[in-house]
Design an enzyme around this catalytic site. Structure first.
Site, PDB file in Angstrom:
ATOM      1  N   HIS A   5      29.677  33.351  38.851  1.00 31.26           N
ATOM      2  CA  HIS A   5      29.596  34.188  37.653  1.00 31.26           C
ATOM      3  C   HIS A   5      28.159  34.675  37.461  1.00 31.26           C
ATOM      4  O   HIS A   5      27.912  35.857  37.234  1.00 31.26           O
ATOM      5  CB  HIS A   5      30.056  33.394  36.438  1.00 31.26           C
ATOM      6  CG  HIS A   5      29.904  34.119  35.144  1.00 31.26           C
ATOM      7  ND1 HIS A   5      30.686  35.199  34.801  1.00 31.26           N
ATOM      8  CD2 HIS A   5      29.043  33.939  34.116  1.00 31.26           C
ATOM      9  CE1 HIS A   5      30.321  35.655  33.615  1.00 31.26           C
ATOM     10  NE2 HIS A   5      29.326  34.905  33.175  1.00 31.26           N
ATOM     11  N   ARG A  34      35.761  38.317  42.237  1.00 32.24           N
ATOM     12  CA  ARG A  34      34.366  37.904  42.198  1.00 32.24           C
ATOM     13  C   ARG A  34      34.134  36.882  43.310  1.00 32.24           C
ATOM     14  O   ARG A  34      34.415  35.699  43.157  1.00 32.24           O
ATOM     15  CB  ARG A  34      34.059  37.292  40.832  1.00 32.24           C
ATOM     16  CG  ARG A  34      32.577  37.141  40.529  1.00 32.24           C
ATOM     17  CD  ARG A  34      32.371  36.214  39.353  1.00 32.24           C
ATOM     18  NE  ARG A  34      32.576  34.814  39.742  1.00 32.24           N
ATOM     19  CZ  ARG A  34      33.034  33.867  38.930  1.00 32.24           C
ATOM     20  NH1 ARG A  34      33.381  34.159  37.698  1.00 32.24           N
ATOM     21  NH2 ARG A  34      33.164  32.619  39.366  1.00 32.24           N
ATOM     22  N   TYR A  42      35.546  24.883  40.453  1.00 32.65           N
ATOM     23  CA  TYR A  42      36.801  25.256  39.799  1.00 32.65           C
ATOM     24  C   TYR A  42      37.672  26.207  40.624  1.00 32.65           C
ATOM     25  O   TYR A  42      38.794  26.520  40.229  1.00 32.65           O
ATOM     26  CB  TYR A  42      36.515  25.902  38.428  1.00 32.65           C
ATOM     27  CG  TYR A  42      35.568  27.087  38.467  1.00 32.65           C
ATOM     28  CD1 TYR A  42      36.008  28.359  38.833  1.00 32.65           C
ATOM     29  CD2 TYR A  42      34.230  26.935  38.120  1.00 32.65           C
ATOM     30  CE1 TYR A  42      35.149  29.433  38.864  1.00 32.65           C
ATOM     31  CE2 TYR A  42      33.355  28.011  38.140  1.00 32.65           C
ATOM     32  CZ  TYR A  42      33.822  29.259  38.508  1.00 32.65           C
ATOM     33  OH  TYR A  42      32.959  30.330  38.534  1.00 32.65           O
TER      34      TYR A  42
END
Length: 389
Positions: A279, A275, A288
């Site tokens: 998200h 990805r 993160y």
């Protein structure tokens, strides 16, 4: 089609394929990141019909879908959409699998499979209708044999398994396929779906796109083994494929579909991808994720590798690139226009399409809400009251 002791699909002919190594599986790959076509004696059969013209068409699909994603992200940033779940970097997993399906196969997806929806022929405006907040669902599933996206993580796997049981009872040879991410494999719904699918040997394909992140949690935290190996615990054969390789994904999906059509039951495909974006547009992956990780995966981009393969074959001409870019721009323009010109829903539209038959309980709620709106001089509420007289 046979399976080895670990439960991985195995055979060396059109009846299946083997890609196993001990407790885990090697990635099935047919196109390297550098665009080199790898000859694979077990999987070449499944894509031998893909001509140069069709390869160019796949390149167009990948490019158009990325353009849709970029445009939708821009629409959200500009306040035209409330939210958008980007699929940047996962185009090959969606195109390769979607283009392997028959028209009568039925799709149950998560909220990220907008590329699958495009390949299925979903109207471009319908792709963004829910994300604009103008409807409860985006399109009529019956027109494209694709259920509207499921927001609840993993719930669509249960729907797909139930639908596949219906296919089995009808004696048809169509297949249900369900898409979900790596994070969904930790959900009870997915595990329950695999229990039923294995018990009744129904024609369903579990297509897991391992994009390495379940929102902000890495896949290594959720599973200490390959996700494909989780399926074998349910007695479901599995395949692990390079999810950034459109040909490998197509081959693996065709293997699974063929197995299901022949009465061989369910198959689990782990498409290993990444990805590259957030998200959703409400997420900030820089909080993160190591930027070096993104750089590494950018070198494995699904579109640039197909472009490199076409270049090696002498097919990446200026005419092709201009045609593909023109198509991508036209699609983006149509989607943007449809989004911005979409009429706002009426307040009482929330009561539509809840039940297929009249329902007095719902009618009473609608009447109360209409009276409430009318108390503010709302014309919609007043009209509703007038119509009820």
């Amino acid at each position: 089609m046979s399976t080895d002791e670990a439960g991985h699909i195995g055979a060396g002919s059109r009846n299946g394929a083997r890609s196993t190594q001990g407790a885990g599986q090697n990635l099935v790959q047919l196109i390297t990141p550098a665009g080199e076509r790898i000859s694979h004696p077990e999987f070449d059969f499944w894509v031998k019909d893909v001509s140069d013209e069709q390869l160019c068409s796949l390149y167009e699909d990948l490019t158009v879908i990325r353009r849709i994603d970029v445009e939708a992200t821009a629409l959200q940033r500009q306040g035209e959409l409330a939210l958008w779940p980007p699929l940047l970097g996962q185009e090959a997993a969606q195109v390769g699998s979607a283009r392997a399906l028959r028209e009568d196969d039925y799709i149950f997806s998560s909220y990220r499979e907008n590329g699958v929806a495009y390949c299925r022929g979903v109207d471009l405006t319908d792709l963004v209708r829910v994300w604009r907040g103008n409807a409860s669902s985006g399109w009529d599933p019956a027109t494209v044999n694709m259920a509207t996206p499921q927001i609840i993580i993993g719930a669509q796997t249960l729907h797909a398994t139930g639908f596949a049981m219906g296919i089995q009872n009808d004696g048809a040879d169509s297949v249900a396929i369900t898409y979900f991410g790596d994070g969904a494999t930790s959900e009870g719904d997915v595990n329950e779906a695999m229990v039923f699918a294995a018990s009744y040997q129904v024609p369903v394909v579990f297509f897991c796109t391992n994009n390495h992140w379940a929102i902000s949690e890495p896949v290594r935290l959720q599973s200490h083994i390959q996700l494909a190996d989780r399926a074998t615990g349910f007695g479901i054969p599995s395949l692990r494929v390079d999810g950034n390789d459109v040909l490998a994904v197509m081959a693996a999906t065709r293997v699974a579909l063929d197995r299901a059509r022949r009465g061989g039951g369910p198959t689990f495909i782990e498409a290993v991808s990444y990805r590259m974006g957030p998200h959703t547009t409400a997420d900030d992956p820089t909080r993160y994720r190591d930027p070096n990780e993104l750089e590494d995966w950018s070198a494995k981009d699904p579109i640039t590798r197909v472009a490199a393969l076409l270049d090696r074959k002498g097919l990446l001409t200026d005419d092709l690139e201009q045609r593909v870019k023109g198509k991508a721009d036209a699609v983006a323009k149509e989607m943007r226009s449809g989004c911005i010109s979409m009429p706002d829903p009426e307040p009482l539209d929330v009561f539509k399409h809840v039940y297929s038959t009249p329902n007095s309980w719902l009618d009473r709620q609608q009447d109360h809400y209409a009276r409430y709106l009318a108390s503010f001089g709302d014309p919609a509420g007043a009209a509703s009251q007038e119509g009820a007289r």
